[in-house]
Design an enzyme around this catalytic site. Structure first.
Site, PDB file in Angstrom:
ATOM      1  N   SER A 208     -34.078  12.758  40.829  1.00  0.00           N
ATOM      2  CA  SER A 208     -32.990  12.911  40.001  1.00  0.00           C
ATOM      3  C   SER A 208     -33.363  12.403  38.372  1.00  0.00           C
ATOM      4  CB  SER A 208     -31.857  12.088  40.402  1.00  0.00           C
ATOM      5  OG  SER A 208     -30.781  12.147  39.541  1.00  0.00           O
TER       6      SER A 208
ATOM      7  N   TYR B 256     -27.245   4.110  42.869  1.00  0.00           N
ATOM      8  CA  TYR B 256     -27.834   5.500  42.819  1.00  0.00           C
ATOM      9  C   TYR B 256     -29.111   5.523  41.993  1.00  0.00           C
ATOM     10  CZ  TYR B 256     -28.257  10.686  42.862  1.00  0.00           C
ATOM     11  OH  TYR B 256     -28.968  12.034  42.949  1.00  0.00           O
TER      12      TYR B 256
HETATM   13  N1  LIG Z   1     -25.793  17.477  43.129  1.00  0.00           N
HETATM   14  C1  LIG Z   1     -26.570  16.870  42.057  1.00  0.00           C
HETATM   15  O1  LIG Z   1     -26.172  17.038  40.942  1.00  0.00           O
HETATM   16  C2  LIG Z   1     -27.991  16.138  42.244  1.00  0.00           C
HETATM   17  C3  LIG Z   1     -28.777  15.957  41.068  1.00  0.00           C
HETATM   18  C4  LIG Z   1     -29.951  15.444  41.087  1.00  0.00           C
HETATM   19  C5  LIG Z   1     -30.381  15.304  42.444  1.00  0.00           C
HETATM   20  N2  LIG Z   1     -29.846  15.566  43.538  1.00  0.00           N
HETATM   21  C6  LIG Z   1     -30.243  15.099  44.798  1.00  0.00           C
HETATM   22  O2  LIG Z   1     -30.427  16.583  45.533  1.00  0.00           O
HETATM   23  C7  LIG Z   1     -30.478  16.142  46.962  1.00  0.00           C
HETATM   24  C8  LIG Z   1     -29.658  17.156  47.603  1.00  0.00           C
HETATM   25  O3  LIG Z   1     -28.225  16.839  47.157  1.00  0.00           O
HETATM   26  P1  LIG Z   1     -27.066  18.065  46.954  1.00  0.00           P
HETATM   27  O4  LIG Z   1     -26.689  18.071  45.817  1.00  0.00           O
HETATM   28  O5  LIG Z   1     -27.695  19.204  47.639  1.00  0.00           O
HETATM   29  O6  LIG Z   1     -25.909  17.502  47.840  1.00  0.00           O
HETATM   30  P2  LIG Z   1     -25.301  17.734  49.386  1.00  0.00           P
HETATM   31  O7  LIG Z   1     -24.952  19.029  49.484  1.00  0.00           O
HETATM   32  O8  LIG Z   1     -24.195  16.668  49.586  1.00  0.00           O
HETATM   33  O9  LIG Z   1     -26.524  17.589  50.167  1.00  0.00           O
HETATM   34  C9  LIG Z   1     -26.963  16.333  50.741  1.00  0.00           C
HETATM   35  C10 LIG Z   1     -27.577  16.541  52.058  1.00  0.00           C
HETATM   36  O10 LIG Z   1     -28.143  15.502  52.602  1.00  0.00           O
HETATM   37  C11 LIG Z   1     -27.764  15.267  54.059  1.00  0.00           C
HETATM   38  N3  LIG Z   1     -27.764  13.849  54.193  1.00  0.00           N
HETATM   39  C12 LIG Z   1     -26.923  12.980  53.570  1.00  0.00           C
HETATM   40  N4  LIG Z   1     -27.184  11.737  54.348  1.00  0.00           N
HETATM   41  C13 LIG Z   1     -27.874  11.948  55.201  1.00  0.00           C
HETATM   42  C14 LIG Z   1     -28.310  11.220  56.377  1.00  0.00           C
HETATM   43  N5  LIG Z   1     -28.120   9.948  56.442  1.00  0.00           N
HETATM   44  N6  LIG Z   1     -29.541  11.799  57.244  1.00  0.00           N
HETATM   45  C15 LIG Z   1     -29.619  12.832  57.237  1.00  0.00           C
HETATM   46  N7  LIG Z   1     -29.186  13.748  56.274  1.00  0.00           N
HETATM   47  C16 LIG Z   1     -28.296  13.431  55.373  1.00  0.00           C
HETATM   48  C17 LIG Z   1     -26.425  16.036  54.204  1.00  0.00           C
HETATM   49  O11 LIG Z   1     -26.281  16.746  55.830  1.00  0.00           O
HETATM   50  P3  LIG Z   1     -25.411  16.117  56.650  1.00  0.00           P
HETATM   51  O12 LIG Z   1     -24.136  15.559  55.763  1.00  0.00           O
HETATM   52  O13 LIG Z   1     -25.313  17.268  57.533  1.00  0.00           O
HETATM   53  O14 LIG Z   1     -26.160  14.953  56.970  1.00  0.00           O
HETATM   54  C18 LIG Z   1     -26.388  17.108  53.073  1.00  0.00           C
HETATM   55  O15 LIG Z   1     -27.180  18.212  53.748  1.00  0.00           O
HETATM   56  C19 LIG Z   1     -30.090  14.713  47.045  1.00  0.00           C
HETATM   57  O16 LIG Z   1     -31.219  13.771  47.323  1.00  0.00           O
HETATM   58  C20 LIG Z   1     -29.337  14.362  45.801  1.00  0.00           C
HETATM   59  O17 LIG Z   1     -29.523  12.962  45.343  1.00  0.00           O
HETATM   60  C21 LIG Z   1     -28.418  16.067  43.622  1.00  0.00           C
END
Ligand SMILES: NC(=O)c1ccc[n+]([C@@H]2O[C@H](COP(=O)([O-])OP(=O)(O)OC[C@H]3O[C@@H](n4cnc5c(N)ncnc54)[C@H](OP(=O)(O)O)[C@@H]3O)[C@@H](O)[C@H]2O)c1
Length: 257
Positions: free
Chosen positions: A142, A155
């Site tokens: 991130s 975070y």
């Molecule tokens: N959204 C943003 O603005 C942003 C910005 C920078 C970086 N990121 C990073 O991008 C990545 C993806 O995030 P996203 O934005 O796509 O959010 P998201 O839609 O909430 O996706 C998070 C994914 O992680 C999985 N997950 C969460 N906890 C888990 C666990 N304990 N074991 C296995 N799987 C788990 C969830 O699947 P299940 O619930 O089915 O387990 C979900 O598919 C994350 O690492 C996040 O920190 C996001």
């Protein structure tokens, strides 16, 4: 000079958190580039919806905070498609709380998923990559890996930590045909950001649009990043053309420092 290819045909890619948001976009992009893709997550129904979008995508359920579960996910994925040569540690979670209201359990929850979860994922992936002499380890870190922001100290700590781990491991494996990189996006249009917007609206009494505008205003391009932009960056990092990109934080933020 060697011919460099963007084709991932014959490669097996494993993407954690592949059932939603960024992980789903990465899975579809890598499948389109010819890879066999395994997506993992705790909710099989979400994984199956994504797998329906590409015939070479298969699903394995598991929790990245449980090392036994991670080893079982890799065993199942390997039994189906061979050891993954590309592993994208995308699974992650966010939490917003003032530091003065946090306790150790809050901090540990973030470290468990965003740092230890990535460690367990890469640990399970590394030995076969070393044996094969080729591999791609990528984490969706991130912009919070590079700078602090108020109310997300746990975070930020987890995402700074995972970038440090990326940089160190990259140097350990630099002569083994393996690259290790972190993709560092600003706010992306995903379910995670939807929850952040709802949280800001609830806490401040602002409308959803106003809350979204607060997030957009941190990006000099004044927009949310699309999950596909992150996915295409990952796809490039997986290619032979990206062989000398190692230990890097690739920032996708419209210029946010
Ligand atoms: N959204 C943003 O603005 C942003 C910005 C920078 C970086 N990121 C990073 O991008 C990545 C993806 O995030 P996203 O934005 O796509 O959010 P998201 O839609 O909430 O996706 C998070 C994914 O992680 C999985 N997950 C969460 N906890 C888990 C666990 N304990 N074991 C296995 N799987 C788990 C969830 O699947 P299940 O619930 O089915 O387990 C979900 O598919 C994350 O690492 C996040 O920190 C996001």
């Amino acid at each position: 000079m060697a011919e460099l290819t963007m084709d991932l045909g014959g490669k097996h890619a494993l993407v954690t958190g592949g059932g939603t948001g960024v992980g789903a976009a990465i899975a579809l992009s890598l499948a389109q580039a010819g890879a066999k893709v395994t997506i993992t997550g705790r909710h099989l129904d979400k994984l199956e919806e994504v797998a329906a979008g590409g015939s070479s995508i298969s699903c394995v359920s598991g929790d990245v905070t449980d090392p036994t579960s991670v080893r079982e996910m890799f065993a199942e994925a390997t039994a189906r498609n061979g050891a993954p040569q590309i592993v994208v540690a995308n699974a992650g979670a966010a939490m917003s709380k003032p530091f003065a209201k946090m306790d150790e359990a809050d901090l540990r929850a973030m470290l468990d998923v965003n740092l230890v979860g990535v460690f367990s994922t890469w640990r399970a992936a590394l030995d076969p990559m070393l044996a094969a002499g080729w591999g791609r380890l990528i984490v969706i870190a991130s912009i919070a890996s590079l700078k602090g922001s108020p109310y997300i100290s746990a975070y930020c700590a987890s995402k700074h930590g995972v970038l440090g781990m990326t940089r160190a491991l990259a140097l350990e494996v630099a002569r083994k045909g393996i690259t290790v990189n972190a993709v560092c996006p600003g706010y992306i249009a995903t379910p995670m950001t939807d929850r952040t917007i709802a949280n800001i609206a609830e806490k401040t009494g602002k409308s959803r649009d106003e809350a979204e505008d607060i997030l957009k205003s941190g990006n000099p391009q004044h927009r949310l990043i699309e999950p596909e932009e992150v996915a295409e960056t990952v796809r490039f990092l997986c290619s032979d053309a990206a062989s000398s990109i190692n230990g890097q934080a690739i920032t996708l933020s419209g210029g946010e420092p």
